[in-house]
Structures are given as structure tokens and as C-alpha cells.
Design an enzyme around this catalytic site. Structure first.
Site, mmCIF file in Angstrom:
data_model
loop_
_atom_site.group_PDB
_atom_site.id
_atom_site.type_symbol
_atom_site.label_atom_id
_atom_site.label_comp_id
_atom_site.label_asym_id
_atom_site.label_seq_id
_atom_site.Cartn_x
_atom_site.Cartn_y
_atom_site.Cartn_z
ATOM 1 N N CYS A 2 0.836 -1.219 0.000
ATOM 2 C CA CYS A 2 0.000 0.000 0.000
ATOM 3 C C CYS A 2 0.866 1.261 0.000
ATOM 4 C CB CYS A 2 -0.864 0.026 1.251
ATOM 5 S SG CYS A 2 -1.845 -1.436 1.494
ATOM 6 N N ARG A 27 4.335 1.103 -6.558
ATOM 7 C CA ARG A 27 4.339 0.122 -5.452
ATOM 8 C C ARG A 27 3.342 -1.003 -5.699
ATOM 9 N NH1 ARG A 27 6.472 2.340 -0.650
ATOM 10 N NH2 ARG A 27 5.083 1.178 0.668
ATOM 11 N N TRP A 74 -2.999 -2.353 -1.461
ATOM 12 C CA TRP A 74 -2.547 -3.657 -1.972
ATOM 13 C C TRP A 74 -3.238 -4.668 -1.064
ATOM 14 C CZ3 TRP A 74 0.204 -5.794 -5.882
ATOM 15 C CH2 TRP A 74 0.713 -7.077 -5.710
ATOM 16 N N ASN A 100 -1.017 1.267 5.906
ATOM 17 C CA ASN A 100 -0.183 0.331 5.147
ATOM 18 C C ASN A 100 0.376 -0.651 6.169
ATOM 19 O OD1 ASN A 100 1.565 -1.074 3.530
ATOM 20 N ND2 ASN A 100 3.146 0.500 3.527
ATOM 21 N N GLY A 101 0.051 -1.940 5.999
ATOM 22 C CA GLY A 101 0.568 -2.957 6.929
ATOM 23 C C GLY A 101 -0.506 -3.986 7.230
ATOM 24 N N GLU A 485 16.422 -22.570 -11.304
ATOM 25 C CA GLU A 485 16.006 -21.172 -11.103
ATOM 26 C C GLU A 485 17.148 -20.227 -11.451
ATOM 27 O OE1 GLU A 485 13.440 -19.644 -10.947
ATOM 28 O OE2 GLU A 485 13.956 -17.694 -10.104
ATOM 29 N N LYS A 489 16.958 -17.312 -14.398
ATOM 30 C CA LYS A 489 17.284 -15.904 -14.128
ATOM 31 C C LYS A 489 18.302 -15.406 -15.153
ATOM 32 C CE LYS A 489 14.569 -14.859 -12.042
ATOM 33 N NZ LYS A 489 13.641 -15.880 -11.931
ATOM 34 N N GLU A 492 16.782 -15.192 -18.763
ATOM 35 C CA GLU A 492 15.707 -14.238 -19.072
ATOM 36 C C GLU A 492 16.151 -12.782 -18.958
ATOM 37 O OE1 GLU A 492 12.202 -14.238 -16.603
ATOM 38 O OE2 GLU A 492 13.320 -14.902 -14.865
ATOM 39 N N HIS A 508 25.620 -38.430 -18.214
ATOM 40 C CA HIS A 508 24.733 -39.086 -19.207
ATOM 41 C C HIS A 508 24.596 -38.224 -20.452
ATOM 42 C CE1 HIS A 508 23.711 -42.081 -16.218
ATOM 43 N NE2 HIS A 508 23.565 -41.099 -15.339
ATOM 44 N N LYS A 607 5.338 -9.624 -17.389
ATOM 45 C CA LYS A 607 5.361 -9.984 -15.965
ATOM 46 C C LYS A 607 4.315 -11.057 -15.669
ATOM 47 C CE LYS A 607 6.532 -9.941 -11.696
ATOM 48 N NZ LYS A 607 7.761 -10.686 -11.332
#
Ligand code: AGP
Length: 612
Positions: A2, A27, A74, A100-101, A485, A489, A492, A508, A607
Site C-alpha cells: 500500500c 508500489r 494492496w 499500510n501494513g 532457477e 534468471k 531471461e 549421461h 510480468k
């Protein structure tokens, strides 16, 4: 997360607050609202959707007043909607709040207040706080500052709040704990915001309110106290940062900011969910299925990309601790297969955005075939949480960089909690083991902070391999999904071809790729497969491969054979994926920057992949 903006002074508040909310749009949010105090009393306008929707809604309304506050929400408690948007008001409508929280004990407080005749208009934790303040002010007959101070001593959780009283247009009350807040100091005017971006065009003089502080702000002055009522002398600092840098919290890219947010985002993800001293995990989002979890046949995890990698880590953890068979499926493949699914299956859908088309389609199919669907998502109220039977939010806050970082570690954290929660239901972990695991898990954010301190060494390594055309990432056990992963990263954001592989698989076939041009990143931390990984490193070195090893701090064995070593703190094997991923995120970030790539918006990527 938020955003909050407050203004009190000699100018019209509406344009300042509205523009301030637009400055905070980066944000991430799903609704917005503004409150003003003016000659007609109090005007509150709030709408789900973007700030522009709010602006249009209020276009022909009374937007006068030289005191006001605004909020971009948010959603954490209560889906995105007009009624759940901030500001919220007290029972008598006199007080208003933006927040916010997360107020963790809001449910208990809400019950008590309902018992005293309070009626609530929203599902939010924030509305409970303003009703509590009203109740304390009424019972104790206090001024607003004192009522807020006493109320904040009763709540647990995180907050950055601004409060107005329509009968006192000469003051704002502000307070923070665990969420950011900046107060801008002008001449005859004060500004309050989540960060300096809404403030910097009006004044460079700011006060960073400290955790546990509360402020009474008037047009002429401000008084700052601690919650224990001790008056503070606030330090006025001069802002140096440019506006653009401020939106990224002083970081060059959102991705780097989000990498460095991980100690906090993982703490937020665990907040209110682990009780180490009692050896207990609480996952409110799936607790109605606690009984069912005691005798399910199988768990199927469906996801895409980085979320699929988190699912692979989850497979190791759930099978290890809860002893439930787990299959991890690419959602895009699963949706077109004809899998055998029964009512005794639980499907866990993992998605940062909650909008990935393939994952949504996989959920629909599994649901039709009778499975129970859990979601692990980072966006409250997104499509996937609305499709699932239950779920657990990651609470990582908005992830702006296309390359997922803090959402991945938050997903792995939720899967770790789920594994322990299911083990708790099935009795497959002893109470003492659970206390030991949760005590260590509680300190993982500090260890992640420590892992981030290798940034300079990682930058040096990046310089050495930034011109490579290919790169291999190898790991064993839960180090294998970490390798996948790390490879994703690098692919991309730097456009270098990279592959993740189980280290044992090299013989192998892929070992044919090794030569002095091939950098190989090993997850070589001290765990059950450490000795075997050492053999794999020797196999690569024998073929002149360049070895970069992620090692446990103090390791001397691997140091003798690797070309470069990057240390992370030691930890129980269950938590190594959370730590070993950090250097890989930084490595790909620095290589991409050195190659002049668009780190936050890499070419060809979105995204959220909302199409097939
Ligand atoms: C990860 O860095 C990528 N942005 C991508 O693989 C992403 O994880 C994938 O598209 C899944 O997105 P979701 O988690 O929002 O469903």
C-alpha cells in the site's frame, strides 16, 4: 504494498494528495481513496481500480480543503473493492484512517468491538483499528493523539497510519511500526507519505519517523512521541536522491530492490504463521482442510516458470516431512494431458501474479475432476485465488521486475510452512524437531541478509563470465531446482543460454559440453549430497570447465578446486534453497547490467503471461 499520502497546510490538499498517489503507483495496488476535511465536513472518495478511476469518480464532487490524506491499497485482508478501499471511518463517522501494513490481532479486536455495538462496513483489518481508537477515546475521554497511542499499544502487526478527525481540521495523527513513513517539512505545511516520492517536489527536508513513534502534525508544528509517551526530538534530514531513484528505493532497478527486500518479504510471509517456542505452524487460509490433509493420496503441484521451480522445492520438503507423494507438473502440459485425478488429490497452484492462463486452465481441469485446489499467490483478489478452494498468500508485496526474485523465495517459504503444517497434521514430525526447525526458520531472514553481503564478490565473478555464450547450473537434491532457477534468471535477463541440470546427470551426455569456455555454477553447500557434488566438480575441472561454487561459509574443501566460491551461511538442508538462490539472483542481475540489458523489462517477456 500500500501507499499512503497526507497533507496539512495552506494549499488545496486534493491535487497534492492525488499526485502523491500517482507517484506511489509503482508500489502496486488495486484500489485508491482520498479523504478531505472542508467546509462541508468530511469528504471521502474511494474506488477499486486505478487512481485515474478515483479521479474521474470525484471530478464533480467537493474536493476543497487544505487537509487531506490518500491511500493506494494492496489487498491483504478483504478482496479489492470500493467498500474495502481506504480511508475507513469510525463507527460514528468522525474519524478516518489510512493504513499500510497488517494488524495481526484484528479478528479478536473486531469480535470485542462488535460486542460493544460497533458495526463494520468492510472486511479489512484497518477498519478495526479506527473503531478501536474511537472506543478508547470514548471510554477514557481522551484527545485523539492519546487514544491512538493507547490503541497502538494493544495491536500487534505492522502499520503506517494517518488519522483525521473531521471536528479537528487543524491536525493529522501519524504513526508507524514495520511499514515505512516519511514526513516532509515545509513552511506552514507538512507532507506525510510512504516514501519521499510524493514529497520531494515540495520540500527536501524530511523526517523519517522511527518504528514505534507517533506524531501529531499541525500546520505550524509537529510533536513526536514514542508509544511509551516519551517525547522525541525528530531529526530533519535533507533528501539527496532524485525522484526516479526514489521510486526504486535508491536502487538502480526494481529487480535489485526486490532482491534486497527478501529479508523483509520473508519475514512478512511468516508473520503470524509460525510459533517456534510452541513448535506450531498456523495457516489460516487452509485450516478448514486440516482434517482432509491427514489422509490425502497425493499432492499435484501445477505452475509455470519460476513458480514451477518453487514447486520442485516444495516436492522435496513435503515428501521429506509430511510423507505425502508429490508430483510437480508444468501447468501448460498438465492442462492438455488426460491425468488421473480423484477426490483424494490436492492440487497446489503456484502463481505470483495469480493471472497465468496455463495455471488457471490446469486448475479448472483439476477442479472438474474432483480435486481440492489450494493456491499460493502474491496478489490478493487475483483470478487464481478466486478459482481455488483455499490458499496461502505469499505477502511478498508487489514484484515489479519481470524476473521473479522475492516472490520465488516467498513461494518456497510458504511451501516450507505447508510441509511443516501437513507434517503437524499427520504427526510425521516430533514436537522437538518442529521447535528446532521453526526456531531456525525464524532466523532465516537474518541469514538471507548475510547472503546479500556477498554482492561485491558476486559482481567480480559476473565480470569474469559476462561474455560467455552458455552456462550450466548444477545441483543435487533441493539444490537441483535452485540450479534450474539460477539458469532461468540468467537466461531471461542477460540472454545468455543457460541450463539447469541435476549434477549427477552430467555423465549421461551434457558433460560433452564442458570446455574452458563453459562456466559451470554448482550448488555445493554442505548437505547430504556434498561429497557427491565434489566429485562432479572434479569431473568438470578435469575437462577444463570454469567452476563457480555456491558454498557454505567456511568451506575449505571446495575452495581448493573451484575457480570462484561464493559463501552463504550454514543452515538446515530444508532452508538451503532460500539461501542458495540469493547469490544466483545477484549473479544474473550483475551480468545483465554489465551486458547493457533491460533488467526490469527483458525483451520478449511479460510480468504475467495471461495468454496461452
Ligand atoms: C520468472 O522470473 C518469470 N517471470 C516467469 O517464469 C514466471 O515465473 C512465470 O511466468 C509464472 O508466472 P506466475 O508466477 O505469475 O504464474
Amino acid at each position: 504494498m500500500c501507499g499512503i499520502v497526507g497533507y496539512i497546510g495552506y494549499r488545496e490538499a486534493w491535487p497534492i494528495v492525488l499526485k502523491g498517489l500517482k507517484r506511489l503507483e509503482y508500489r502496486g495496488y488495486d484500489s485508491a481513496g482520498i479523504a478531505l476535511i472542508n467546509d462541508s465536513g468530511q469528504s471521502i472518495y474511494k474506488k477499486a481500480g486505478k487512481v485515474a478511476v478515483l479521479e474521474e469518480f470525484a471530478e464533480h464532487q467537493d474536493r476543497t480543503g487544505t487537509i487531506g490524506m490518500g491511500h493506494t491499497r494492496w489487498a491483504t485482508h478483504g478482496v479489492p473493492s470500493d467498500r474495502n478501499s481506504h480511508p475507513h471511518t469510525s463507527n460514528n463517522g468522525k474519524l478516518s484512517i489510512i493504513h499500510n501494513g497488517i494488524i495481526e490481532n484484528y479478528a479478536t479486536l473486531k469480535e470485542e468491538l462488535i460486542g460493544r455495538g460497533h458495526e463494520f462496513k468492510s472486511d479489512t483489518d484497518t477498519e478495526v483499528l479506527i473503531h478501536l481508537i474511537e472506543e478508547i477515546q470514548k471510554i477514557e475521554n481522551l484527545d485523539l493523539l492519546e487514544a491512538v497511542r493507547l490503541a497502538l499499544n494493544e495491536v500487534s502487526g505492522a502499520y503506517a497510519i494517518v488519522i483525521m478527525d473531521k471536528d479537528h481540521p487543524d491536525q493529522l495523527i501519524a504513526a508507524r511500526k514495520g511499514s515505512p513513513m516519511v514526513i516532509g517539512v515545509g513552511k506552514g505545511e507538512y507532507f506525510i507519505a510512504s516514501d519521499a516520492t510524493p514529497i520531494i517536489e515540495y520540500t527536501k527536508n524530511v523526517i523519517y519517523l522511527k518504528d514505534g513513534e507517533i506524531a501529531l502534525v499541525t500546520r505550524e508544528d509537529l510533536l513526536v512521541k514514542q508509544l511509551d509517551n516519551i517525547v522525541q526530538t525528530p531529526l530533519i534530514q535533507e533528501l539527496e536522491l532524485k525522484l526516479e531513484m526514489l521510486e526504486k528505493g535508491g536502487f538502480e532497478h526494481f529487480m535489485l530492490k526486490e532482491i534486497y527486500e527478501q529479508p523483509r518479504s520473508i519475514k512478512d510471509c511468516m508473520r503470524g504463521r509460525i510459533y517456534p517456542a510452541e513448535g506450531k505452524v498456523q495457516l489460516g487460509g487452509i485450516k478448514e482442510f486440516a482434517e482432509k490433509l491427514k489422509n490425502i493420496d497425493r499432492i499435484i503441484i501445477v505452475a509455470c516458470g519460476t513458480s514451477w521451480h518453487a514447486g520442485l522445492v516444495g516436492e522435496y520438503l513435503i515428501e521429506e516431512y509430511a510423507r505425502i507423494p508429490v508430483e510437480v507438473e508444468y501447468a501448460s502440459e498438465f492442462r492438455y494431458r488426460n491425468p488421473i485425478i480423484t477426490e483424494k488429490d490436492v492440487v497446489i497452484a503456484i502463481s505470483q501474479s495469480g493471472e497465468t492462463a496455463d495455471t488457471m486452465a490446469a486448475i479448472e481441469m483439476a477442479k472438474e475432476r474432483g480435486a481440492t485446489i489450494f493456491g499460493i499467490c502474491n496478489v490478493a483478489g487475483a483470478s487464481i485465488p478466486r478459482l481455488t478452494h483455499a490458499g496461502v498468500y505469499t505477502h511478498a508485496g508487489p514484484e515489479i521486475g519481470v524476473a521473479s526474485t522475492k516472490a520465488f523465495t516467498a513461494q518456497v517459504t510458504v511451501l516450507t510452512l505447508m510441509a511443516f503444517y501437513m507434517a503437524q497434521q499427520k504427526g510425521t514430525i516430533t514436537a522437538s524437531k518442529m521447535i528446532e526447525l521453526l526456531t531456525e526458520l525464524d532466523h532465516i531472514p537474518e541469514k538471507i541478509q548475510k547472503a546479500l553481503e556477498s554482492n561485491d564478490i558476486i559482481k567480480e565473478v559476473a565480470e569474469k563470465i559476462k561474455d560467455s555464450r552458455n552456462c550450466l547450473f548444477l545441483g543435487r537434491g533441493s539444490g537441483f531446482p535452485v540450479a534450474l532457477e539460477g539458469a532461468l534468471k540468467l537466461k531471461e535477463i542477460s540472454y545468455i543460454h543457460a541450463e539447469g541440470y541435476p549434477a549427477a546427470e552430467m555423465k549421461h551426455g551434457p558433460i560433452a559440453l564442458i570446455d574452458e569456455e563453459m562456466p559451470v555454477v554448482f550448488i555445493a553447500t554442505k548437505n547430504s549430497s556434498y561429497e557427491k557434488v565434489i566429485s562432479n566438480i572434479q569431473e568438470v575441472k578435469a575437462r577444463k570447465g570454469k567452476v563457480i561454487a555456491i558454498v557454505t561459509e567456511g568451506d575449505t574443501e571446495v575452495q581448493k578446486m573451484a575457480d570462484y566460491c561464493i559463501e552463504i551461511p550454514d543452515a538446515n538442508e530444508a532452508f538451503l534453497p532460500l539461501l542458495a538462490t540469493i547469490p544466483l539472483q545477484l549473479l544474473s542481475y550483475h551480468i545483465a547490467v554489465m551486458r547493457g540489458c533491460n533488467v526490469d523489462q527483458p525483451r520478449n517477456l511479460a510480468k504475467s503471461v495471461t495468454v496461452e
